[in-house]
Design a protein around this motif. Structure first.
Motif, PDB file in Angstrom:
ATOM      1  N   GLU A  16       1.051  37.018 -35.932  1.00 15.73           N
ATOM      2  CA  GLU A  16      -0.044  36.053 -35.905  1.00 15.73           C
ATOM      3  C   GLU A  16      -0.742  36.009 -37.270  1.00 15.73           C
ATOM      4  O   GLU A  16      -1.113  34.941 -37.753  1.00 15.73           O
ATOM      5  CB  GLU A  16      -1.025  36.382 -34.793  1.00 15.73           C
ATOM      6  N   LEU A  17      -0.924  37.185 -37.875  1.00 10.84           N
ATOM      7  CA  LEU A  17      -1.537  37.238 -39.203  1.00 10.84           C
ATOM      8  C   LEU A  17      -0.638  36.579 -40.247  1.00 10.84           C
ATOM      9  O   LEU A  17      -1.125  35.900 -41.148  1.00 10.84           O
ATOM     10  CB  LEU A  17      -1.852  38.688 -39.587  1.00 10.84           C
ATOM     11  N   ARG A  18       0.670  36.747 -40.105  1.00  6.59           N
ATOM     12  CA  ARG A  18       1.617  36.092 -41.031  1.00  6.59           C
ATOM     13  C   ARG A  18       1.459  34.573 -40.925  1.00  6.59           C
ATOM     14  O   ARG A  18       1.382  33.878 -41.943  1.00  6.59           O
ATOM     15  CB  ARG A  18       3.069  36.487 -40.730  1.00  6.59           C
ATOM     16  N   THR A  19       1.373  34.070 -39.710  1.00  9.12           N
ATOM     17  CA  THR A  19       1.187  32.636 -39.511  1.00  9.12           C
ATOM     18  C   THR A  19      -0.124  32.170 -40.134  1.00  9.12           C
ATOM     19  O   THR A  19      -0.160  31.150 -40.835  1.00  9.12           O
ATOM     20  CB  THR A  19       1.217  32.296 -38.008  1.00  9.12           C
ATOM     21  N   THR A  20      -1.183  32.929 -39.929  1.00  6.35           N
ATOM     22  CA  THR A  20      -2.482  32.603 -40.520  1.00  6.35           C
ATOM     23  C   THR A  20      -2.391  32.576 -42.040  1.00  6.35           C
ATOM     24  O   THR A  20      -2.894  31.645 -42.684  1.00  6.35           O
ATOM     25  CB  THR A  20      -3.551  33.625 -40.071  1.00  6.35           C
ATOM     26  N   LEU A  21      -1.754  33.583 -42.623  1.00 10.76           N
ATOM     27  CA  LEU A  21      -1.619  33.651 -44.076  1.00 10.76           C
ATOM     28  C   LEU A  21      -0.778  32.494 -44.615  1.00 10.76           C
ATOM     29  O   LEU A  21      -1.116  31.902 -45.643  1.00 10.76           O
ATOM     30  CB  LEU A  21      -1.014  34.988 -44.501  1.00 10.76           C
ATOM     31  N   GLU A  22       0.305  32.167 -43.930  1.00  9.83           N
ATOM     32  CA  GLU A  22       1.149  31.056 -44.380  1.00  9.83           C
ATOM     33  C   GLU A  22       0.389  29.735 -44.327  1.00  9.83           C
ATOM     34  O   GLU A  22       0.485  28.920 -45.245  1.00  9.83           O
ATOM     35  CB  GLU A  22       2.423  30.986 -43.534  1.00  9.83           C
ATOM     36  N   GLU A  23      -0.395  29.531 -43.252  1.00 14.18           N
ATOM     37  CA  GLU A  23      -1.201  28.313 -43.144  1.00 14.18           C
ATOM     38  C   GLU A  23      -2.277  28.285 -44.237  1.00 14.18           C
ATOM     39  O   GLU A  23      -2.530  27.240 -44.834  1.00 14.18           O
ATOM     40  CB  GLU A  23      -1.841  28.222 -41.761  1.00 14.18           C
ATOM     41  N   GLN A  26      -0.706  27.411 -47.601  1.00  8.81           N
ATOM     42  CA  GLN A  26      -0.387  25.985 -47.711  1.00  8.81           C
ATOM     43  C   GLN A  26      -1.650  25.156 -47.901  1.00  8.81           C
ATOM     44  O   GLN A  26      -1.694  24.271 -48.759  1.00  8.81           O
ATOM     45  CB  GLN A  26       0.378  25.504 -46.467  1.00  8.81           C
ATOM     46  N   ARG A  27      -2.683  25.451 -47.124  1.00 12.22           N
ATOM     47  CA  ARG A  27      -3.932  24.693 -47.200  1.00 12.22           C
ATOM     48  C   ARG A  27      -4.569  24.798 -48.591  1.00 12.22           C
ATOM     49  O   ARG A  27      -4.959  23.801 -49.195  1.00 12.22           O
ATOM     50  CB  ARG A  27      -4.896  25.189 -46.118  1.00 12.22           C
ATOM     51  N   HIS A  28      -4.620  26.012 -49.126  1.00 10.20           N
ATOM     52  CA  HIS A  28      -5.244  26.218 -50.433  1.00 10.20           C
ATOM     53  C   HIS A  28      -4.348  25.736 -51.582  1.00 10.20           C
ATOM     54  O   HIS A  28      -4.861  25.297 -52.610  1.00 10.20           O
ATOM     55  CB  HIS A  28      -5.681  27.675 -50.612  1.00 10.20           C
ATOM     56  N   SER A  29      -3.044  25.792 -51.406  1.00 12.36           N
ATOM     57  CA  SER A  29      -2.133  25.225 -52.411  1.00 12.36           C
ATOM     58  C   SER A  29      -2.323  23.716 -52.486  1.00 12.36           C
ATOM     59  O   SER A  29      -2.383  23.139 -53.580  1.00 12.36           O
ATOM     60  CB  SER A  29      -0.680  25.544 -52.075  1.00 12.36           C
ATOM     61  N   ASP A  30      -2.443  23.084 -51.318  1.00 13.61           N
ATOM     62  CA  ASP A  30      -2.680  21.643 -51.279  1.00 13.61           C
ATOM     63  C   ASP A  30      -4.032  21.308 -51.919  1.00 13.61           C
ATOM     64  O   ASP A  30      -4.142  20.339 -52.680  1.00 13.61           O
ATOM     65  CB  ASP A  30      -2.646  21.119 -49.847  1.00 13.61           C
ATOM     66  N   GLN A  31      -5.046  22.112 -51.600  1.00 20.51           N
ATOM     67  CA  GLN A  31      -6.365  21.884 -52.179  1.00 20.51           C
ATOM     68  C   GLN A  31      -6.326  22.045 -53.699  1.00 20.51           C
ATOM     69  O   GLN A  31      -6.904  21.241 -54.433  1.00 20.51           O
ATOM     70  CB  GLN A  31      -7.395  22.839 -51.582  1.00 20.51           C
ATOM     71  N   GLN A  61      -7.631  31.864 -56.749  1.00 18.07           N
ATOM     72  CA  GLN A  61      -7.787  33.245 -56.295  1.00 18.07           C
ATOM     73  C   GLN A  61      -7.283  33.417 -54.861  1.00 18.07           C
ATOM     74  O   GLN A  61      -6.581  34.371 -54.556  1.00 18.07           O
ATOM     75  CB  GLN A  61      -9.254  33.678 -56.393  1.00 18.07           C
ATOM     76  N   VAL A  62      -7.627  32.471 -53.991  1.00 14.29           N
ATOM     77  CA  VAL A  62      -7.175  32.561 -52.598  1.00 14.29           C
ATOM     78  C   VAL A  62      -5.652  32.445 -52.522  1.00 14.29           C
ATOM     79  O   VAL A  62      -5.008  33.193 -51.775  1.00 14.29           O
ATOM     80  CB  VAL A  62      -7.866  31.498 -51.718  1.00 14.29           C
ATOM     81  N   VAL A  63      -5.070  31.538 -53.289  1.00 13.00           N
ATOM     82  CA  VAL A  63      -3.607  31.392 -53.292  1.00 13.00           C
ATOM     83  C   VAL A  63      -2.960  32.696 -53.764  1.00 13.00           C
ATOM     84  O   VAL A  63      -2.002  33.182 -53.151  1.00 13.00           O
ATOM     85  CB  VAL A  63      -3.169  30.190 -54.162  1.00 13.00           C
ATOM     86  N   ALA A  64      -3.483  33.288 -54.823  1.00  8.27           N
ATOM     87  CA  ALA A  64      -2.916  34.542 -55.350  1.00  8.27           C
ATOM     88  C   ALA A  64      -3.080  35.680 -54.342  1.00  8.27           C
ATOM     89  O   ALA A  64      -2.133  36.438 -54.093  1.00  8.27           O
ATOM     90  CB  ALA A  64      -3.589  34.907 -56.673  1.00  8.27           C
TER      91      ALA A  64
END
Length: 111
Positions: A16-23, A26-31, A61-64
């Motif tokens: 579940e944490l992996r899914t959260t991290l992947e989402e 993606q969200r912060h990469s898009d941002q 920073q969040v993406v890294a």
């Protein structure tokens, strides 16, 4: 006729944490991509220059941090404090999935 109640499958909290991290990644990469495009526009996409730079820095920073957490998952070291090697409590990881340190070690780093 009897009906059978089916319990939902139990999910692994780390998955579940992996899914959260992947989402989150993606969200912060898009941002970050959107903010970068805005930074190249003459009107900065309507953003104040200082605000735009702060948002870009925060997104980077969040993406890294998220990429490092996903790498630790792949390597099998996710959930262990990088300083003292004790397990980081699941509750902390649920709040801050990219946490690298247990609370006592984090306090020592920022104290």
């Amino acid at each position: 006729m009897t009906s059978t109640v089916h319990d939902p499958p139990v999910r692994d909290p780390i998955e579940e944490l992996r899914t959260t991290l992947e989402e989150q990644f993606q969200r912060h990469s898009d941002q970050l991509a959107h903010l970068t495009v805005c930074s190249r526009q003459p009107d900065r996409g309507g953003f104040d220059d200082d605000i735009l730079q702060a948002l870009i820095g925060s997104s980077r920073q969040v993406v890294a941090d998220t990429a490092r957490a996903l790498r630790r998952m792949a390597e099998g070291s996710y959930g262990a404090c990088e300083r003292c090697a004790t397990d980081i409590p699941l509750q902390r990881l649920e709040i801050l999935p990219h946490a690298r340190f247990c609370v006592p070690c984090q306090r020592k780093r920022t104290g």
